[in-house]
Design a protein around this motif. Structure first.
Motif, PDB file in Angstrom:
ATOM      1  N   ALA A  44      -8.177  -7.015   4.670  1.00  0.00           N
ATOM      2  CA  ALA A  44      -9.148  -5.742   4.732  1.00  0.00           C
ATOM      3  C   ALA A  44      -8.167  -4.616   3.898  1.00  0.00           C
ATOM      4  O   ALA A  44      -7.230  -4.550   4.098  1.00  0.00           O
ATOM      5  CB  ALA A  44      -8.031  -5.316   6.222  1.00  0.00           C
ATOM      6  N   VAL A  45      -9.322  -4.180   3.220  1.00  0.00           N
ATOM      7  CA  VAL A  45      -9.231  -3.656   1.595  1.00  0.00           C
ATOM      8  C   VAL A  45      -8.573  -2.142   2.166  1.00  0.00           C
ATOM      9  O   VAL A  45      -7.933  -1.975   1.496  1.00  0.00           O
ATOM     10  CB  VAL A  45     -10.124  -3.229   0.863  1.00  0.00           C
ATOM     11  CG1 VAL A  45     -11.555  -1.995   1.614  1.00  0.00           C
ATOM     12  CG2 VAL A  45      -9.813  -2.997  -0.299  1.00  0.00           C
ATOM     13  N   GLY A  46      -8.516  -1.933   2.987  1.00  0.00           N
ATOM     14  CA  GLY A  46      -8.434  -0.386   3.402  1.00  0.00           C
ATOM     15  C   GLY A  46      -6.766  -0.314   4.144  1.00  0.00           C
ATOM     16  O   GLY A  46      -5.583   1.092   3.767  1.00  0.00           O
ATOM     17  N   LYS A  47      -6.230  -1.502   4.302  1.00  0.00           N
ATOM     18  CA  LYS A  47      -4.788  -1.492   4.427  1.00  0.00           C
ATOM     19  C   LYS A  47      -4.002  -1.585   3.015  1.00  0.00           C
ATOM     20  O   LYS A  47      -2.625  -1.784   2.746  1.00  0.00           O
ATOM     21  CB  LYS A  47      -4.509  -2.619   5.256  1.00  0.00           C
ATOM     22  CG  LYS A  47      -5.045  -2.763   6.124  1.00  0.00           C
ATOM     23  CD  LYS A  47      -4.317  -3.852   7.651  1.00  0.00           C
ATOM     24  CE  LYS A  47      -5.154  -3.498   8.753  1.00  0.00           C
ATOM     25  NZ  LYS A  47      -4.159  -4.534   9.947  1.00  0.00           N
ATOM     26  N   TYR A  48      -4.638  -2.314   2.008  1.00  0.00           N
ATOM     27  CA  TYR A  48      -4.173  -1.796   0.744  1.00  0.00           C
ATOM     28  C   TYR A  48      -4.010  -0.209   0.276  1.00  0.00           C
ATOM     29  O   TYR A  48      -4.947   0.906   0.057  1.00  0.00           O
ATOM     30  CB  TYR A  48      -4.741  -2.393  -0.182  1.00  0.00           C
ATOM     31  CG  TYR A  48      -4.504  -3.774  -0.561  1.00  0.00           C
ATOM     32  CD1 TYR A  48      -5.730  -4.583   1.439  1.00  0.00           C
ATOM     33  CD2 TYR A  48      -4.143  -4.615  -1.257  1.00  0.00           C
ATOM     34  CE1 TYR A  48      -5.257  -5.632   0.937  1.00  0.00           C
ATOM     35  CE2 TYR A  48      -3.694  -5.698  -0.387  1.00  0.00           C
ATOM     36  CZ  TYR A  48      -4.823  -6.669   0.470  1.00  0.00           C
ATOM     37  OH  TYR A  48      -4.686  -7.760   0.866  1.00  0.00           O
ATOM     38  N   ALA A  49      -2.473   0.784  -0.182  1.00  0.00           N
ATOM     39  CA  ALA A  49      -1.958   1.818  -0.595  1.00  0.00           C
ATOM     40  C   ALA A  49      -2.726   2.290  -2.004  1.00  0.00           C
ATOM     41  O   ALA A  49      -2.961   3.250  -2.274  1.00  0.00           O
ATOM     42  CB  ALA A  49      -0.925   2.726  -0.698  1.00  0.00           C
TER      43      ALA A  49
END
Length: 125
Positions: A108-113
């Motif tokens: 889930a790329v959205g979880k990487y800041a």
């Protein structure tokens, strides 16, 4: 803040190898997980591989046995060695960093800041 800069993208023929790298700077001590993602034209961004600070590694099924993710902590560099490349590996490859340990949701790329700008990998048949 963490800055990520990818490098190493190139054009190669099918069956060839390529190594892409990601240089991290800034608050690198806050990074617990780093990953590689890729996005091909007309397709969604997909997770390729992830590496936790504790050494746990995850790979997408499509690259298992061909790609190897590694990290040089002394140089704050994340690398992705890609062997036996296929035309379907053609994509922009992105580096990402998370301030928590990656789990089963590592794709889930959205979880990487933090994310880099990407480097183009083109594999011709």
């Amino acid at each position: 803040q963490v800055q990520l800069v990818e490098s190493g993208g190139d054009s190669v023929q099918a069956g060839g190898s390529l190594r892409v790298s990601c240089a991290a700077s800034g608050r690198t001590y806050a990074i617990y997980c780093m990953g590689w993602f890729r996005q091909a034209p007309g397709k969604e961004r997909e997770g390729v591989a992830a590496l936790n600070r504790d050494g746990r590694i995850s790979y997408a099924d499509s690259v298992k046995g061909r790609f190897t993710i590694s990290r040089d902590n002394a140089k704050n560099t994340l690398s992705l060695q890609m062997n036996s490349l296929k035309p379907e590996d053609t994509a922009v490859y992105y580096c990402a960093a998370a301030t928590f340990m990656c789990s089963s949701s590592w794709t889930a790329v959205g979880k990487y800041a933090y994310r880099g700008q990407g480097t183009q990998v083109t594999v011709s048949s």
